[in-house]
Design a protein around this motif. Structure first.
Motif, short mmCIF file in Angstrom:
data_model
loop_
_atom_site.label_atom_id
_atom_site.label_comp_id
_atom_site.label_asym_id
_atom_site.label_seq_id
_atom_site.Cartn_x
_atom_site.Cartn_y
_atom_site.Cartn_z
N UNK A 210 8.08 -25.63 -5.95
CA UNK A 210 8.22 -26.47 -7.13
C UNK A 210 9.13 -25.81 -8.16
N UNK A 211 9.06 -24.49 -8.29
CA UNK A 211 9.93 -23.78 -9.23
C UNK A 211 11.39 -23.98 -8.86
N UNK A 246 2.61 -5.00 -1.41
CA UNK A 246 3.62 -4.92 -2.47
C UNK A 246 4.26 -6.28 -2.71
N UNK A 247 4.56 -7.02 -1.65
CA UNK A 247 5.16 -8.35 -1.82
C UNK A 247 4.22 -9.28 -2.57
N UNK A 248 2.92 -9.20 -2.28
CA UNK A 248 1.96 -10.01 -3.02
C UNK A 248 1.92 -9.63 -4.50
N UNK A 252 4.93 -13.04 -8.39
CA UNK A 252 5.13 -13.77 -9.64
C UNK A 252 6.39 -13.34 -10.38
N UNK A 253 7.00 -12.27 -9.93
CA UNK A 253 8.19 -11.75 -10.62
C UNK A 253 9.47 -12.42 -10.16
N UNK A 254 9.42 -13.09 -9.01
CA UNK A 254 10.61 -13.74 -8.47
C UNK A 254 10.34 -15.24 -8.30
#
Length: 301
Positions: A210-211, A246-248, A252-254
């Motif tokens: 959606x983003x 780490x990916x989890x 929210x940063x990308x």
């Protein structure tokens, strides 16, 4: 009238020189003229640069025009030198030019190759100012494109100049992608397990999609990729678990959650490729570097 004034000035210089050096009077008399030409050149170049900046002309276009103006002034100065040097000295200049021409030609051939490659870059536009690219072993944000070279802003905030001939010869990766093309290329091949790493319902994936879809069709993002190589003696299950964690943490940063996958295998090592998506390429310098640094900590554990 101007020619008469210059002739009078040359004759005056001759009266000050010994007879053996009278042939050089024209060259000496032309020195003040060369100084005036140089001052006029600086004024013209400065005015052209300010004008281009006011009208918002791209750097790659203005750089080519400025280079042409410089060649024009150089040609004019050379013709004036031959015209004012005197018959004997002109003969020496022409003869010396024939001897040095081969050496200068060899040096200039590289510059000419850069110019031809620069035209290709300006016309084909494999990248543009503001793109994040990787050229061979170098990578960064393109800040300037001229007929001779391309200037990159590197992650350590230094600026690297790369000749255009080298740019064309090297393997080039442009990380800029159109949002609509990105969806079309991946289509139904999205690995939802990658985006929903812990097996929860697909809300995270839907929110991420959606983003991206909130961006207008045709908007562009940067999907940056990098590799991490591990020795085969490392526990691959532990490595995958750590990379997943780490990916989890960074999802929210990308725009989309970062993803990783197996890339290649050598005799003693395994390579994993990581990818994340940002809107501003400068985020690759900030968030991207922090993300890479945290992933690299696995080898120290």
């Amino acid at each position: 009238m101007q020619a008469d004034i210059f002739t009078l000035f040359v004759n005056f210089i001759k009266t000050l020189l010994p007879t053996a050096f009278e042939e050089y009077a024209g060259l000496i008399a032309s020195l003040p003229v060369f100084a005036l030409i140089y001052v006029f050149y600086l004024i013209v170049i400065r005015s052209v640069m300010l004008t281009f900046r006011k009208v918002g002309m791209p750097r790659e276009a203005s750089g080519g025009i400025i280079f042409g103006v410089r060649l024009l002034f150089f040609a004019f100065a050379l013709l004036f030198l031959l015209a004012s040097a005197g018959s004997v000295l002109s003969a020496y200049i022409v003869a010396g030019g024939a001897v040095l021409g081969a050496f200068i030609g060899l040096a200039f051939s590289k510059a000419l190759q850069n110019i031809v490659s620069g035209f290709y870059v300006l016309v084909a536009r494999p990248f543009r100012v503001g793109d994040y690219v990787r050229m061979g072993d170098s990578e960064g944000i393109v800040v300037e494109i001229t007929l001779n070279y391309t200037r990159l802003l590197r992650p350590d905030h230094t600026r690297q100049i790369i000749p255009n001939s080298t740019t064309i010869d090297q393997r080039l990766t442009n990380f800029r992608v159109r949002v609509d093309d990105y969806f079309d290329e991946r289509g139904m091949e999205f690995d939802r397990d990658v985006f929903d790493l812990d097996g929860e319902e697909e809300t995270r994936f839907r929110d991420a999609v959606h983003k991206l879809r909130n961006l207008l069709k045709g908007d562009e993002v940067y999907r940056y990729t990098f590799d991490i190589e591990l020795e085969k003696t490392c526990s691959q299950s532990e490595a995958k678990a750590y990379f997943t964690k780490v990916c989890q943490k960074w999802e929210e940063s990308f725009i989309l959650p970062p993803e990783f996958f197996f890339w290649s295998s050598a005799a003693t090592s395994i390579t994993y490729r990581f990818a994340f998506v940002v809107i501003d390429p400068k985020e690759i310098f900030t968030k991207g570097q922090d993300f890479k640094a945290e992933l690299a900590q696995f080898s120290t554990k």
